[in-house]
Design a protein around this motif. Structure first.
Motif, PDB file in Angstrom:
ATOM      1  N   GLY A  61       2.742  14.770  10.369  1.00  0.00           N
ATOM      2  CA  GLY A  61       3.570  15.773   9.716  1.00  0.00           C
ATOM      3  C   GLY A  61       3.129  16.101   8.311  1.00  0.00           C
ATOM      4  O   GLY A  61       3.887  15.899   7.344  1.00  0.00           O
ATOM      5  N   ARG A  62       1.904  16.602   8.159  1.00  0.00           N
ATOM      6  CA  ARG A  62       1.407  16.930   6.828  1.00  0.00           C
ATOM      7  C   ARG A  62       2.177  18.080   6.204  1.00  0.00           C
ATOM      8  O   ARG A  62       2.383  18.106   4.980  1.00  0.00           O
ATOM      9  CB  ARG A  62      -0.083  17.260   6.892  1.00  0.00           C
ATOM     10  N   ALA A  63       2.591  19.042   7.000  1.00  0.00           N
ATOM     11  CA  ALA A  63       3.338  20.179   6.458  1.00  0.00           C
ATOM     12  C   ALA A  63       4.660  19.719   5.864  1.00  0.00           C
ATOM     13  O   ALA A  63       5.068  20.188   4.795  1.00  0.00           O
ATOM     14  CB  ALA A  63       3.577  21.220   7.551  1.00  0.00           C
ATOM     15  N   GLU A  64       5.339  18.793   6.540  1.00  0.00           N
ATOM     16  CA  GLU A  64       6.608  18.269   6.026  1.00  0.00           C
ATOM     17  C   GLU A  64       6.387  17.482   4.738  1.00  0.00           C
ATOM     18  O   GLU A  64       7.172  17.585   3.794  1.00  0.00           O
ATOM     19  CB  GLU A  64       7.281  17.384   7.076  1.00  0.00           C
ATOM     20  N   TYR A  65       5.302  16.705   4.723  1.00  0.00           N
ATOM     21  CA  TYR A  65       5.045  15.921   3.515  1.00  0.00           C
ATOM     22  C   TYR A  65       4.612  16.826   2.365  1.00  0.00           C
ATOM     23  O   TYR A  65       4.957  16.561   1.212  1.00  0.00           O
ATOM     24  CB  TYR A  65       3.973  14.862   3.766  1.00  0.00           C
ATOM     25  N   LEU A  66       3.868  17.882   2.646  1.00  0.00           N
ATOM     26  CA  LEU A  66       3.499  18.844   1.608  1.00  0.00           C
ATOM     27  C   LEU A  66       4.743  19.419   0.949  1.00  0.00           C
ATOM     28  O   LEU A  66       4.831  19.522  -0.282  1.00  0.00           O
ATOM     29  CB  LEU A  66       2.643  19.966   2.204  1.00  0.00           C
TER      30      LEU A  66
END
Length: 266
Positions: A61-66
């Motif tokens: 979940g890179r988008a969520e962490y971004l």
């Protein structure tokens, strides 16, 4: 012209001086943005998958962490700007320009105000570069115009407070090298707050520190405003911390300006 009018006019002159120096030496503005951008890339692309899953997002979940980490990165950029401000005022002290200003008919507050306002403008430019990179990476905040305005206001207020504190630090130190080191603890505090991981995931002692240090409510306020979620009491806490830091920095800087002679020749 009234005393207030003269002070404002002198402050504008000092501001123009500092902005010209910023244009002549753009390295400090770049530094405000470069290191936070490096951290942004590092945390999103190296740690983002695992940390994003830890936030409850699906694996990878890179988008969520971004979306989670950008407010912390922005505050980190402000602390980097504080270091540059301390260096700038220390250079003025060691080169003797402050002594020159004292011999002129210039309002005492104008010299310090010019540094602070110039530092805020320089930092805001750096923050814009960080946000631009975050948008290129896929950052899509849910904030409307009021949310963006509120987030910018909180970030500018934070920069204003830390600029006064860093001006005081730069005047307190005896060399440019010392001025570059004194603000370093400020740059570490976002890592020990909610900037990169939720405070709920920390051990109890560190969690208590994270919940009661100034940058956590600031980061949570910016995060809530950009993500369109409730900010609760963090907004009031953020403004209170900024007001307190600005007051301490102003009083300390004024005392240093009035009591300590400028140091010529480094």
């Amino acid at each position: 012209m009234t005393a207030l009018g003269l002070t404002l006019d002198d402050s504008a002159t000092m501001l123009r001086r500092n902005l010209r120096r910023a244009l002549r030496y753009p390295g400090l503005t770049v530094i405000v943005a470069v290191m936070p951008i490096v951290f942004l890339l590092l945390f999103v692309y190296v740690f983002g998958g695992t940390l994003g899953a830890g936030l409850g997002a699906p694996a990878g979940g890179r988008a969520e962490y971004l979306s989670y980490v950008v407010p912390g990165i922005l505050v980190l950029a402000i602390t980097g700007g504080a270091q540059g401000t301390a260096i700038g005022i220390a250079m003025d002290m060691t080169e003797g320009i402050i002594s020159r200003f004292r011999t002129l008919s210039i309002a005492r507050a104008a010299v310090l105000t010019g540094h602070v306002v110039g530092a805020v403008i320089q930092t805001v430019v750096g923050l814009a570069l960080v946000v631009a990179v975050a948008l290129l990476l896929g950052y899509r905040p849910d904030a409307g115009p009021l949310g963006w305005l509120g987030a910018v206001a909180v970030l500018a207020l934070t920069s204003f407070a830390l600029s006064w504190l860093s001006v005081a630090m730069g005047m307190y130190t005896k060399s440019v090298e010392a001025a570059s080191n004194l603000p370093m603890p400020l740059m570490l505090l976002p890592f020990f707050g909610s900037g990169f991981v939720p405070v709920e995931s920390m051990p109890s002692g560190l969690r208590w520190f994270a919940e009661h240090q100034p940058f956590t409510p600031i980061i949570e306020t910016v995060r809530g405003l950009l993500n369109g979620t409730a900010i609760g009491s963090s907004g009031l806490a953020a403004v209170s911390w900024c007001a307190g830091i600005a007051l301490v920095g102003y009083l300390w800087a004024r005392a240093n300006y009035e009591r300590r002679p400028a140091r010529a020749g480094g």
